[in-house]
Scaffold this motif. Structure first.
Motif, mmCIF file in Angstrom:
data_model
loop_
_atom_site.group_PDB
_atom_site.id
_atom_site.type_symbol
_atom_site.label_atom_id
_atom_site.label_comp_id
_atom_site.label_asym_id
_atom_site.label_seq_id
_atom_site.Cartn_x
_atom_site.Cartn_y
_atom_site.Cartn_z
ATOM 1 N N ILE A 1 0.742 -1.024 -0.065
ATOM 2 C CA ILE A 1 0.184 0.035 -0.042
ATOM 3 C C ILE A 1 0.783 1.299 -0.173
ATOM 4 C CG2 ILE A 1 -1.593 1.333 1.219
ATOM 5 C CD1 ILE A 1 -2.996 -1.345 2.395
ATOM 6 N N ILE A 2 1.866 1.396 0.827
ATOM 7 C CA ILE A 2 2.725 2.600 1.041
ATOM 8 C C ILE A 2 3.661 2.723 -0.119
ATOM 9 C CG2 ILE A 2 4.163 4.047 2.448
ATOM 10 C CD1 ILE A 2 1.192 3.536 3.354
ATOM 11 N N PRO A 3 4.497 1.463 -0.472
ATOM 12 C CA PRO A 3 5.271 1.520 -1.610
ATOM 13 C C PRO A 3 4.571 2.200 -2.818
ATOM 14 C CG PRO A 3 5.751 -0.352 -0.260
ATOM 15 C CD PRO A 3 4.327 0.282 0.299
ATOM 16 N N PHE A 4 3.538 1.402 -3.154
ATOM 17 C CA PHE A 4 2.537 1.809 -4.518
ATOM 18 C C PHE A 4 2.210 3.255 -4.144
ATOM 19 C CE2 PHE A 4 -1.864 2.920 -5.526
ATOM 20 C CZ PHE A 4 -1.738 2.287 -7.039
ATOM 21 N N SER A 5 1.798 3.885 -2.960
ATOM 22 C CA SER A 5 1.428 5.312 -2.954
ATOM 23 C C SER A 5 2.453 6.265 -3.156
ATOM 24 C CB SER A 5 0.694 5.554 -1.693
ATOM 25 O OG SER A 5 -0.330 4.730 -1.676
ATOM 26 N N ARG A 6 3.829 5.773 -2.737
ATOM 27 C CA ARG A 6 4.999 6.574 -3.038
ATOM 28 C C ARG A 6 5.625 6.684 -4.253
ATOM 29 N NH1 ARG A 6 7.630 4.610 2.867
ATOM 30 N NH2 ARG A 6 6.823 6.071 4.144
ATOM 31 N N LEU A 7 5.392 5.449 -4.866
ATOM 32 C CA LEU A 7 5.963 5.381 -6.301
ATOM 33 C C LEU A 7 4.968 6.290 -7.042
ATOM 34 C CD1 LEU A 7 7.445 4.105 -8.354
ATOM 35 C CD2 LEU A 7 5.638 2.322 -8.732
ATOM 36 N N GLY A 8 3.825 6.454 -6.775
ATOM 37 C CA GLY A 8 2.812 7.449 -7.513
ATOM 38 C C GLY A 8 3.295 8.842 -7.332
ATOM 39 N N LYS A 9 3.638 8.918 -6.250
ATOM 40 C CA LYS A 9 3.987 10.524 -5.738
ATOM 41 C C LYS A 9 5.241 10.913 -6.517
ATOM 42 C CE LYS A 9 4.409 13.440 -1.866
ATOM 43 N NZ LYS A 9 3.223 14.335 -1.804
ATOM 44 N N GLU A 10 6.266 9.924 -6.784
ATOM 45 C CA GLU A 10 7.429 10.098 -7.519
ATOM 46 C C GLU A 10 6.979 10.085 -9.013
ATOM 47 O OE1 GLU A 10 11.403 7.279 -8.893
ATOM 48 O OE2 GLU A 10 10.162 6.741 -7.292
ATOM 49 N N LEU A 11 6.235 9.544 -9.711
ATOM 50 C CA LEU A 11 5.654 9.225 -10.856
ATOM 51 C C LEU A 11 4.965 10.509 -11.370
ATOM 52 C CD1 LEU A 11 5.510 5.555 -11.633
ATOM 53 C CD2 LEU A 11 7.431 7.102 -12.056
ATOM 54 N N ARG A 12 4.208 11.117 -10.688
ATOM 55 C CA ARG A 12 3.266 12.140 -10.582
ATOM 56 C C ARG A 12 1.979 11.871 -11.753
ATOM 57 N NH1 ARG A 12 3.869 14.654 -6.540
ATOM 58 N NH2 ARG A 12 3.026 16.561 -7.267
ATOM 59 N N PRO A 13 1.509 10.865 -11.700
ATOM 60 C CA PRO A 13 0.185 10.906 -12.326
ATOM 61 C C PRO A 13 -0.894 11.462 -11.490
ATOM 62 C CG PRO A 13 0.136 8.968 -10.917
ATOM 63 C CD PRO A 13 1.619 9.627 -10.931
ATOM 64 N N ASP A 14 -1.996 12.002 -12.284
ATOM 65 C CA ASP A 14 -2.973 12.675 -11.287
ATOM 66 C C ASP A 14 -3.446 12.124 -10.250
ATOM 67 O OD1 ASP A 14 -3.525 14.860 -13.431
ATOM 68 O OD2 ASP A 14 -3.839 13.213 -14.719
ATOM 69 N N TYR A 15 -3.690 10.664 -10.164
ATOM 70 C CA TYR A 15 -4.074 10.209 -9.158
ATOM 71 C C TYR A 15 -3.407 8.636 -9.137
ATOM 72 C CZ TYR A 15 -7.497 7.678 -11.722
ATOM 73 O OH TYR A 15 -8.124 6.883 -12.753
ATOM 74 N N ALA A 16 -3.782 8.136 -7.714
ATOM 75 C CA ALA A 16 -3.230 6.716 -7.712
ATOM 76 C C ALA A 16 -4.593 6.162 -6.641
ATOM 77 C CB ALA A 16 -1.917 6.425 -6.938
ATOM 78 N N ILE A 17 -5.218 5.171 -7.143
ATOM 79 C CA ILE A 17 -6.294 4.556 -6.321
ATOM 80 C C ILE A 17 -6.170 3.245 -5.986
ATOM 81 C CG2 ILE A 17 -7.265 3.709 -8.643
ATOM 82 C CD1 ILE A 17 -9.974 4.518 -7.600
ATOM 83 N N ILE A 18 -6.688 2.840 -4.749
ATOM 84 C CA ILE A 18 -6.497 1.747 -4.122
ATOM 85 C C ILE A 18 -7.833 1.148 -3.897
ATOM 86 C CG2 ILE A 18 -5.761 0.532 -2.035
ATOM 87 C CD1 ILE A 18 -3.783 2.913 -1.457
ATOM 88 N N LYS A 19 -8.182 0.205 -4.696
ATOM 89 C CA LYS A 19 -9.786 -0.546 -4.617
ATOM 90 C C LYS A 19 -9.773 -1.971 -4.269
ATOM 91 C CE LYS A 19 -11.481 -1.620 -8.801
ATOM 92 N NZ LYS A 19 -11.653 -3.141 -8.516
ATOM 93 N N HIS A 20 -10.673 -2.161 -3.841
ATOM 94 C CA HIS A 20 -11.135 -3.732 -3.344
ATOM 95 C C HIS A 20 -10.863 -4.575 -4.659
ATOM 96 C CE1 HIS A 20 -14.180 -2.464 -5.992
ATOM 97 N NE2 HIS A 20 -14.678 -3.747 -5.993
ATOM 98 N N CYS A 21 -11.135 -6.082 -4.372
ATOM 99 C CA CYS A 21 -11.081 -7.046 -5.244
ATOM 100 C C CYS A 21 -12.406 -7.457 -5.469
ATOM 101 C CB CYS A 21 -10.140 -7.953 -4.850
ATOM 102 S SG CYS A 21 -9.659 -9.319 -6.329
ATOM 103 N N SER A 22 -12.923 -7.684 -6.596
ATOM 104 C CA SER A 22 -14.303 -8.543 -6.782
ATOM 105 C C SER A 22 -14.126 -9.793 -6.668
ATOM 106 C CB SER A 22 -14.912 -7.970 -7.933
ATOM 107 O OG SER A 22 -15.394 -6.663 -7.782
ATOM 108 N N ASP A 23 -14.975 -10.612 -6.303
ATOM 109 C CA ASP A 23 -14.972 -12.077 -6.401
ATOM 110 C C ASP A 23 -16.418 -12.706 -6.951
ATOM 111 O OD1 ASP A 23 -14.060 -14.609 -5.812
ATOM 112 O OD2 ASP A 23 -13.525 -14.419 -3.687
ATOM 113 N N ASP A 24 -16.390 -13.804 -7.145
ATOM 114 C CA ASP A 24 -17.553 -14.159 -7.786
ATOM 115 C C ASP A 24 -18.511 -14.849 -6.557
ATOM 116 O OD1 ASP A 24 -16.763 -16.635 -7.167
ATOM 117 O OD2 ASP A 24 -16.584 -17.553 -9.334
ATOM 118 N N GLU A 25 -19.699 -15.317 -6.823
ATOM 119 C CA GLU A 25 -20.560 -15.695 -5.718
ATOM 120 C C GLU A 25 -20.182 -16.989 -5.190
ATOM 121 O OE1 GLU A 25 -22.911 -16.762 -9.630
ATOM 122 O OE2 GLU A 25 -21.230 -15.792 -9.053
ATOM 123 N N GLN A 26 -19.078 -17.744 -5.855
ATOM 124 C CA GLN A 26 -18.602 -18.783 -5.129
ATOM 125 C C GLN A 26 -17.221 -18.634 -4.493
ATOM 126 O OE1 GLN A 26 -19.533 -19.491 -8.620
ATOM 127 N NE2 GLN A 26 -21.506 -20.097 -7.866
ATOM 128 N N GLY A 27 -16.773 -17.405 -4.303
ATOM 129 C CA GLY A 27 -15.625 -17.071 -3.673
ATOM 130 C C GLY A 27 -14.226 -17.627 -4.282
#
Length: 384
Positions: free
Chosen positions: A208-234
């Motif tokens: 989480i933190i290495p990803f967010s710091r990498l984004g701060k270095e590369l300077r895209p407009d945003y870095a989003i952290i999202k959930h992972c979807s699963d199917d009904e059987q998991g």
């Protein structure tokens, strides 16, 4: 055709950083013409179509839902896509995001599709692992995109390779492509929004933190952290309860934001623990999904062959406008919105249509008034 031509049926919005960026919610409230037409029982065109140009992918991400979406594959040629885009412009589709169940940049039709859609007045966007890009190809495509989002679910070479199923050196190539995106946007004063996305499995919290710091270095407009979807059987084994132990790390990641770079956490879905508040599925007429095989289905969670009763047609074999006008299309849409269907027990978790479903369910239950939201018009308006 003039690349800036905008047909009358397309919402045209200047997109700059004076407007809000909504990444954890829905923009359907700015499309009340479609909502009211749907309420009257009219057969509305989708506002957004999320699709891929191929089922193929050069990555093997541990969290990938596409492995659960296998269906009969057909070739999505440039001719197929041009016919499809013509139909979308004719019936009033407003935005097309090239994401869905494959890596669209692998398709020979990719650049032509983006340009053609833009020329027809359709907002075009792309989600990608960004590996096959080079600076020349980026310079060719970025002027025609509303946004480009790079799937990059780690912040270090070794963990990138493990999580995304590739060689560690691929990390450097994609990092350079992101640097080039940012540089091309700045040099050419482009309006395209550049994002990085981490699909977070609880067991990968160390990134989480290495990803967010990498984004701060590369300077895209945003870095989003999202959930992972699963199917009904998991089948992907997502531990939704495990997200609750990561809140301190996620809040720390958000503190890395500054005036030009935002770390955005999809809190509403991360905190939902894979649960839905609604039973009816109203979203697909507004935000439709198409597989990289050409299969038209209400949503990506229903692409697999075992859900064949929900499959509507294939744009390789038929004109999209004919599929959309067919009785079959509306039989499926009406079934999902009926008492015969229960999204809480018959669907996977936290689908693409989830926030639209929440909005429309609240409206149908009389808890929400139909009115355009207050405040500035958001960026990426045609991607609900």
């Amino acid at each position: 055709m003039n690349a800036r031509h905008t047909p009358h049926n397309v919402v045209s919005v200047a997109e700059d950083h004076t407007e809000q960026l909504i990444l954890d919610g829905t923009k359907i409230g700015w499309h009340l013409d479609r909502v009211k037409a749907w309420e009257r029982g009219e057969r509305i065109a989708p506002i957004t179509i999320d699709m891929a140009l191929t089922r193929a992918c050069n990555y093997a991400c541990s969290f990938c839902y596409a492995m659960l979406q296998e269906n009969d594959r057909q070739s999505m040629t440039t001719d197929v896509m041009y016919r499809f885009l013509d139909d979308c412009a004719e019936i009033g589709v407003r935005g097309i995001s090239l994401v869905s169940d494959g890596e669209s940049t692998l398709s020979p039709a990719y650049v032509g599709t983006v340009k053609r859609g833009h020329e027809l007045g359709i907002s075009m966007a792309s989600g990608t692992n960004a590996f096959v890009f080079n600076r020349r190809k980026l310079e060719e495509v970025l002027p025609y995109l509303t946004y480009i989002r790079v799937n990059f679910s780690a912040g270090t070479h070794e963990r990138y390779a493990q999580i995304m199923g590739v060689k560690p050196e691929w990390f450097d190539r994609v990092v350079q492509n992101i640097r080039d995106m940012v540089d091309i946007k700045r040099q050419n004063k482009l309006s395209v929004t550049i994002g990085m996305q981490m699909v977070l499995m609880p067991q990968d919290a160390d990134q989480i933190i290495p990803f967010s710091r990498l984004g701060k270095e590369l300077r895209p407009d945003y870095a989003i952290i999202k959930h992972c979807s699963d199917d009904e059987q998991g089948n992907l084994g997502v531990d939704y309860g495990g997200y609750s132990h990561l809140f301190d790390l996620l809040h720390e990641a958000e503190t890395l934001s500054d005036n030009e770079y935002k770390v955005v956490v999809k809190w509403s879905k991360i905190q939902a623990e894979g649960k839905r508040s609604y039973q009816r599925c109203y979203g697909p007429p507004f935000i439709l999904q198409i597989s990289g095989s050409g299969l038209v289905a209400p949503c990506g969670m229903l692409f697999n062959e075992r859900y064949k009763k929900f499959h509507i047609g294939n744009i390789v074999e038929q004109r999209f406008k004919d599929i959309w006008q067919s009785e079959r299309y509306w039989e499926v849409m009406n079934y999902l919105a009926s008492m015969k269907f229960d999204a809480q027990t018959m669907c996977g978790t936290l689908c693409l249509q989830h926030k639209v479903n929440e909005y429309l369910d609240e409206y149908r239950k009389g808890r929400l008034e139909l009115k355009t939201p207050a405040g500035p018009i958001p960026q990426h308006l045609n991607f609900v």
